[in-house]
Motif scaffolding. Structure first.
Motif, PDB file in Angstrom:
ATOM      1  N   GLU A 108      37.642  27.390  36.661  1.00 31.71           N
ATOM      2  CA  GLU A 108      37.649  27.085  35.217  1.00 31.71           C
ATOM      3  C   GLU A 108      38.564  28.052  34.465  1.00 31.71           C
ATOM      4  OE1 GLU A 108      36.247  24.462  33.904  1.00 31.71           O
ATOM      5  OE2 GLU A 108      34.315  24.002  34.851  1.00 31.71           O
ATOM      6  N   ILE A 109      38.591  29.311  34.875  1.00 29.67           N
ATOM      7  CA  ILE A 109      39.469  30.286  34.210  1.00 29.67           C
ATOM      8  C   ILE A 109      40.925  29.994  34.565  1.00 29.67           C
ATOM      9  CG2 ILE A 109      40.067  32.728  33.980  1.00 29.67           C
ATOM     10  CD1 ILE A 109      37.012  33.254  34.682  1.00 29.67           C
ATOM     11  N   GLU A 119      37.455  39.408  37.161  1.00 27.04           N
ATOM     12  CA  GLU A 119      36.000  39.589  37.234  1.00 27.04           C
ATOM     13  C   GLU A 119      35.339  38.456  38.012  1.00 27.04           C
ATOM     14  OE1 GLU A 119      34.942  39.992  33.090  1.00 27.04           O
ATOM     15  OE2 GLU A 119      36.187  41.802  32.972  1.00 27.04           O
ATOM     16  N   ALA A 120      35.837  37.235  37.791  1.00 24.94           N
ATOM     17  CA  ALA A 120      35.266  36.076  38.499  1.00 24.94           C
ATOM     18  C   ALA A 120      35.575  36.156  39.999  1.00 24.94           C
ATOM     19  CB  ALA A 120      35.793  34.774  37.897  1.00 24.94           C
ATOM     20  N   THR A 170      44.605  36.988  34.001  1.00 26.05           N
ATOM     21  CA  THR A 170      43.632  37.412  32.985  1.00 26.05           C
ATOM     22  C   THR A 170      42.555  38.324  33.593  1.00 26.05           C
ATOM     23  OG1 THR A 170      42.242  35.478  33.417  1.00 26.05           O
ATOM     24  CG2 THR A 170      43.907  35.256  31.688  1.00 26.05           C
ATOM     25  N   ASP A 171      41.958  39.166  32.747  1.00 25.59           N
ATOM     26  CA  ASP A 171      40.864  40.034  33.199  1.00 25.59           C
ATOM     27  C   ASP A 171      39.669  39.205  33.658  1.00 25.59           C
ATOM     28  OD1 ASP A 171      42.381  42.178  32.555  1.00 25.59           O
ATOM     29  OD2 ASP A 171      41.332  42.646  30.671  1.00 25.59           O
ATOM     30  N   GLU A 172      39.400  38.101  32.946  1.00 22.92           N
ATOM     31  CA  GLU A 172      38.258  37.241  33.295  1.00 22.92           C
ATOM     32  C   GLU A 172      38.403  36.709  34.714  1.00 22.92           C
ATOM     33  OE1 GLU A 172      40.165  36.751  30.571  1.00 22.92           O
ATOM     34  OE2 GLU A 172      38.775  37.447  29.032  1.00 22.92           O
ATOM     35  N   PHE A 173      39.640  36.373  35.068  1.00 18.87           N
ATOM     36  CA  PHE A 173      39.891  35.857  36.411  1.00 18.87           C
ATOM     37  C   PHE A 173      39.533  36.928  37.451  1.00 18.87           C
ATOM     38  CE2 PHE A 173      42.448  34.836  40.147  1.00 18.87           C
ATOM     39  CZ  PHE A 173      42.336  33.458  40.247  1.00 18.87           C
ATOM     40  N   GLU A 195      33.150  38.613  41.577  1.00 18.08           N
ATOM     41  CA  GLU A 195      31.836  37.990  41.770  1.00 18.08           C
ATOM     42  C   GLU A 195      31.847  37.055  42.995  1.00 18.08           C
ATOM     43  OE1 GLU A 195      29.158  38.778  40.098  1.00 18.08           O
ATOM     44  OE2 GLU A 195      27.967  37.318  41.227  1.00 18.08           O
ATOM     45  N   LYS A 198      33.589  29.128  38.410  1.00 17.29           N
ATOM     46  CA  LYS A 198      34.010  30.038  37.330  1.00 17.29           C
ATOM     47  C   LYS A 198      35.474  30.418  37.497  1.00 17.29           C
ATOM     48  CE  LYS A 198      29.683  32.108  35.996  1.00 17.29           C
ATOM     49  NZ  LYS A 198      28.735  32.965  36.707  1.00 17.29           N
ATOM     50  N   VAL A 199      35.860  30.742  38.720  1.00 19.32           N
ATOM     51  CA  VAL A 199      37.258  31.115  38.990  1.00 19.32           C
ATOM     52  C   VAL A 199      38.177  29.943  38.649  1.00 19.32           C
ATOM     53  CG1 VAL A 199      38.908  31.772  40.783  1.00 19.32           C
ATOM     54  CG2 VAL A 199      36.598  32.743  40.814  1.00 19.32           C
TER      55      VAL A 199
END
Ligand SMILES: [Fe+2]
Ligand SMILES: [Fe+2]
Length: 167
Positions: free
Chosen positions: A86-87, A97-98, A92-95, A101, A83-84
Motif C-alpha cells: 500500500e505504501i 518501517e513497514a 519513504t520512511d513509512e516504507f 515489520e 502495508k508495504v
C-alpha cells in the motif's frame, strides 16, 4: 521430479531473505524485488496451507494447533506485506518501517516453521511421501503464480478473508 518438499520450502525461505535484502538495497531494482517477493510469499503460503499442512496432519507429524498456528502466521505475514504494498514508494520512511515489520514477521514464522513443522517432516515422513508432497506443493505454488497471486488486489482479498474468519 520436483524434489523433497522440505528442501523446496527451505529454498523459498532463503529466497524470501534474499528478496527482502534487495527490497532494502538502494542500488537494486526494489520494485521488481517487491513484486517477486509478494508473489512468492503468497504462492508459498497458499501451497503450504493447501498441500503440506493437511498432509502432515493426516500423517500425525504435526498437530491441529501447529497447522492452525501456521495459517495464523501466514495471515499476519500477508497483513504486513499489504502495508508495504500500500505504501509502495521505497524512498519513504513509512516504507522502511513497514519492511522492518515484514522482516520481523517472516523471520519469526520461518524460525518456528523450520523447527516445529519441517523437523518432524524430516524425521517422521518417508522420503517417497516427501517427494510426492514436493510435487503437490510446486503444482499449487505454480497455479497461484499463474493467477497473479501477489497482486495488491489479491493480497487485500486474502487479508479481508482472514479478518472475517477471525471475528
Ligand atoms: Fe514456509
Ligand atoms: Fe509457512
Amino acid at each position: 521430479m520436483a524434489g523433497d518438499v522440505v528442501d523446496l520450502i527451505l529454498a523459498d525461505h532463503r529466497k524470501f531473505e534474499s528478496l527482502l535484502r534487495d527490497v532494502r538495497d538502494v542500488e537494486a531494482d526494489r520494485e521488481a524485488a517487491l513484486s517477486e517477493l509478494s508473489a512468492t510469499l503468497v504462492a508459498h503460503a497458499e501451497a503450504e496451507e493447501k498441500e503440506v499442512y493437511p498432509k502432515l496432519r493426516r500423517k500425525d507429524a504435526i498437530d491441529k494447533e501447529e497447522a492452525e498456528h501456521g495459517k495464523e502466521e501466514h495471515a499476519e505475514g500477508h497483513e504486513a506485506l499489504l502495508k508495504v504494498l500500500e505504501i509502495g514508494d521505497p524512498d519513504t520512511d513509512e516504507f522502511g518501517e513497514a519492511i522492518e515489520e515484514l522482516t520481523k514477521e517472516l523471520a519469526h514464522h520461518m524460525d518456528e516453521e523450520e523447527r516445529t513443522v519441517l523437523n518432524p517432516a524430516k524425521t517422521e515422513i518417508a522420503e517417497s511421501v516427501r517427494q510426492d508432497l514436493g510435487l503437490a506443493f510446486m503444482e499449487e505454488r505454480q497455479r497461484q503464480l499463474d493467477a497473479d497471486c501477489g497482486s495488491i488486489e489479491n493480497v487485500r482479498r486474502l487479508v479481508a478473508a482472514s479478518d472475517a474468519a477471525s471475528t
